[in-house]
Design a protein around this motif. Structure first.
Motif, PDB file in Angstrom:
ATOM      1  N   ILE A  57       0.675  -0.730   0.127  1.00 31.31           N
ATOM      2  CA  ILE A  57       0.304  -0.187   0.161  1.00 31.31           C
ATOM      3  C   ILE A  57       0.815   1.428   0.102  1.00 31.31           C
ATOM      4  CG2 ILE A  57      -1.509   1.479   1.276  1.00 31.31           C
ATOM      5  CD1 ILE A  57      -3.276  -0.968   2.299  1.00 31.31           C
ATOM      6  N   ASP A  58       0.510   2.220  -1.005  1.00 28.35           N
ATOM      7  CA  ASP A  58       0.605   3.415  -1.066  1.00 28.35           C
ATOM      8  C   ASP A  58       2.574   3.256  -1.857  1.00 28.35           C
ATOM      9  OD1 ASP A  58      -0.538   5.422   0.490  1.00 28.35           O
ATOM     10  OD2 ASP A  58       0.797   4.619   2.825  1.00 28.35           O
ATOM     11  N   SER A  59       2.404   2.270  -2.386  1.00 27.37           N
ATOM     12  CA  SER A  59       3.782   1.954  -3.760  1.00 27.37           C
ATOM     13  C   SER A  59       3.479   2.502  -4.721  1.00 27.37           C
ATOM     14  CB  SER A  59       4.186   0.606  -4.005  1.00 27.37           C
ATOM     15  OG  SER A  59       4.865   0.198  -2.631  1.00 27.37           O
ATOM     16  N   ARG A  60       4.631   2.399  -5.767  1.00 30.35           N
ATOM     17  CA  ARG A  60       3.922   3.611  -6.901  1.00 30.35           C
ATOM     18  C   ARG A  60       4.747   2.560  -7.894  1.00 30.35           C
ATOM     19  NH1 ARG A  60       6.336   8.101  -6.898  1.00 30.35           N
ATOM     20  NH2 ARG A  60       8.141   7.223  -8.065  1.00 30.35           N
ATOM     21  N   ILE A  61       4.014   1.840  -8.775  1.00 24.60           N
ATOM     22  CA  ILE A  61       4.418   0.470 -10.258  1.00 24.60           C
ATOM     23  C   ILE A  61       3.764   1.448 -11.213  1.00 24.60           C
ATOM     24  CG2 ILE A  61       3.598  -0.935  -7.559  1.00 24.60           C
ATOM     25  CD1 ILE A  61       1.326  -2.163  -9.128  1.00 24.60           C
ATOM     26  N   LEU A  62       4.831   0.663 -12.011  1.00 28.08           N
ATOM     27  CA  LEU A  62       4.686   0.299 -13.350  1.00 28.08           C
ATOM     28  C   LEU A  62       3.710  -1.438 -13.589  1.00 28.08           C
ATOM     29  CD1 LEU A  62       5.460   1.778 -15.581  1.00 28.08           C
ATOM     30  CD2 LEU A  62       7.533   0.424 -16.045  1.00 28.08           C
ATOM     31  N   LEU A  63       2.736  -1.022 -14.023  1.00 31.83           N
ATOM     32  CA  LEU A  63       2.198  -1.988 -14.076  1.00 31.83           C
ATOM     33  C   LEU A  63       1.093  -2.638 -15.936  1.00 31.83           C
ATOM     34  CD1 LEU A  63      -1.166  -1.979 -14.273  1.00 31.83           C
ATOM     35  CD2 LEU A  63      -0.706  -1.296 -12.537  1.00 31.83           C
ATOM     36  N   ARG A  64       1.503  -3.760 -15.990  1.00 34.14           N
ATOM     37  CA  ARG A  64       0.881  -3.894 -17.386  1.00 34.14           C
ATOM     38  C   ARG A  64      -0.619  -4.619 -16.841  1.00 34.14           C
ATOM     39  NH1 ARG A  64       3.485  -3.335 -21.892  1.00 34.14           N
ATOM     40  NH2 ARG A  64       5.176  -4.087 -21.123  1.00 34.14           N
ATOM     41  N   VAL A  65      -1.563  -4.427 -17.968  1.00 32.55           N
ATOM     42  CA  VAL A  65      -2.881  -4.627 -18.135  1.00 32.55           C
ATOM     43  C   VAL A  65      -2.762  -5.290 -19.271  1.00 32.55           C
ATOM     44  CG1 VAL A  65      -6.157  -4.880 -17.880  1.00 32.55           C
ATOM     45  CG2 VAL A  65      -3.393  -3.210 -16.123  1.00 32.55           C
ATOM     46  N   ASP A  66      -3.170  -6.964 -19.623  1.00 29.49           N
ATOM     47  CA  ASP A  66      -2.930  -7.320 -21.183  1.00 29.49           C
ATOM     48  C   ASP A  66      -1.667  -6.964 -21.348  1.00 29.49           C
ATOM     49  OD1 ASP A  66      -5.461  -8.995 -19.787  1.00 29.49           O
ATOM     50  OD2 ASP A  66      -6.758  -7.244 -20.876  1.00 29.49           O
ATOM     51  N   GLU A  67      -2.082  -6.579 -23.133  1.00 31.96           N
ATOM     52  CA  GLU A  67      -1.333  -6.077 -24.263  1.00 31.96           C
ATOM     53  C   GLU A  67      -0.979  -5.068 -23.901  1.00 31.96           C
ATOM     54  OE1 GLU A  67       1.035  -8.525 -24.892  1.00 31.96           O
ATOM     55  OE2 GLU A  67       0.002  -9.897 -24.075  1.00 31.96           O
ATOM     56  N   ARG A  68      -1.532  -4.213 -23.027  1.00 30.94           N
ATOM     57  CA  ARG A  68      -2.189  -2.305 -23.029  1.00 30.94           C
ATOM     58  C   ARG A  68      -0.604  -1.688 -22.956  1.00 30.94           C
ATOM     59  NH1 ARG A  68      -7.139  -1.154 -19.142  1.00 30.94           N
ATOM     60  NH2 ARG A  68      -7.384  -3.169 -19.826  1.00 30.94           N
TER      61      ARG A  68
END
Length: 188
Positions: A57-68
């Protein structure tokens, strides 16, 4: 492979999830299922033992949803969620499932009408890691300090004899913080 992932969750985050489950019980079946799954599979890890590449909680993350394209999000509690500013609430199935994942891990998130694949590409900021970094930077360094009797060369005197276990000429050494102005009991 996503079923073999056991998310690492701090006791604080675990407690927040428990409270969220209690408050939401029955209102959103998908969220309740995600919360129960996370609480069941979570590995409790103390903040000071948590690797810096785990989403909390309160982490900043780089994420990918499906192939976006990758997106930057901060995992937040419902009380801190602000739409449109890059937040991902943990009061959503996606937010719950992201919590505790390590960089490179992905998970399937059920949205009833579809299942999305969400991957944590990078943990850009984690508050627990930042607290550990600051603690290391501000922790006083311990340096040996000799008593006045030892400095003056008193051999086997009362101070030297007692502090050194009765060995004549042994140094009376006390550890003191280099940031401490109080010379401590050795100077008395």
């Amino acid at each position: 492979m996503p079923d073999a992932i056991f998310p690492k969750v701090t006791p604080r985050d675990f407690s927040i999830l428990e409270n969220l489950l209690e408050a939401r019980l029955g209102s959103d079946e998908l969220l309740v299922a995600a919360l129960r799954r996370k609480l069941r599979e979570a590995q409790l890890v103390f903040s000071e033992d948590l690797p810096a590449d785990v989403a909390t909680i309160d982490s900043r993350i780089l994420l990918r949803v499906d192939e976006r394209l990758p997106e930057e999000r901060t995992l937040v509690t419902p009380a801190h969620y602000i739409p449109g500013v890059g937040h991902q609430s943990i009061a959503t199935p996606r937010g719950v499932m992201l919590l505790g994942l390590t960089e490179g891990e992905s998970v399937d998130v059920d949205h009833l009408d579809r299942i999305e694949r969400v991957e944590v590409l990078k943990v850009l900021y984690q508050p627990e890691a930042e607290r550990q970094r600051w603690a290391r930077m501000t922790r006083p360094h311990l340096v040996p300090v000799r008593s006045a009797a030892s400095k003056s060369g008193a051999a086997g005197g009362v101070t030297g004899g007692i502090a050194s276990g009765g060995r004549p000429g042994a140094a009376n050494t006390t550890l003191m913080s280099s940031h401490d102005d109080d010379p401590g009991p050795a100077a008395a």
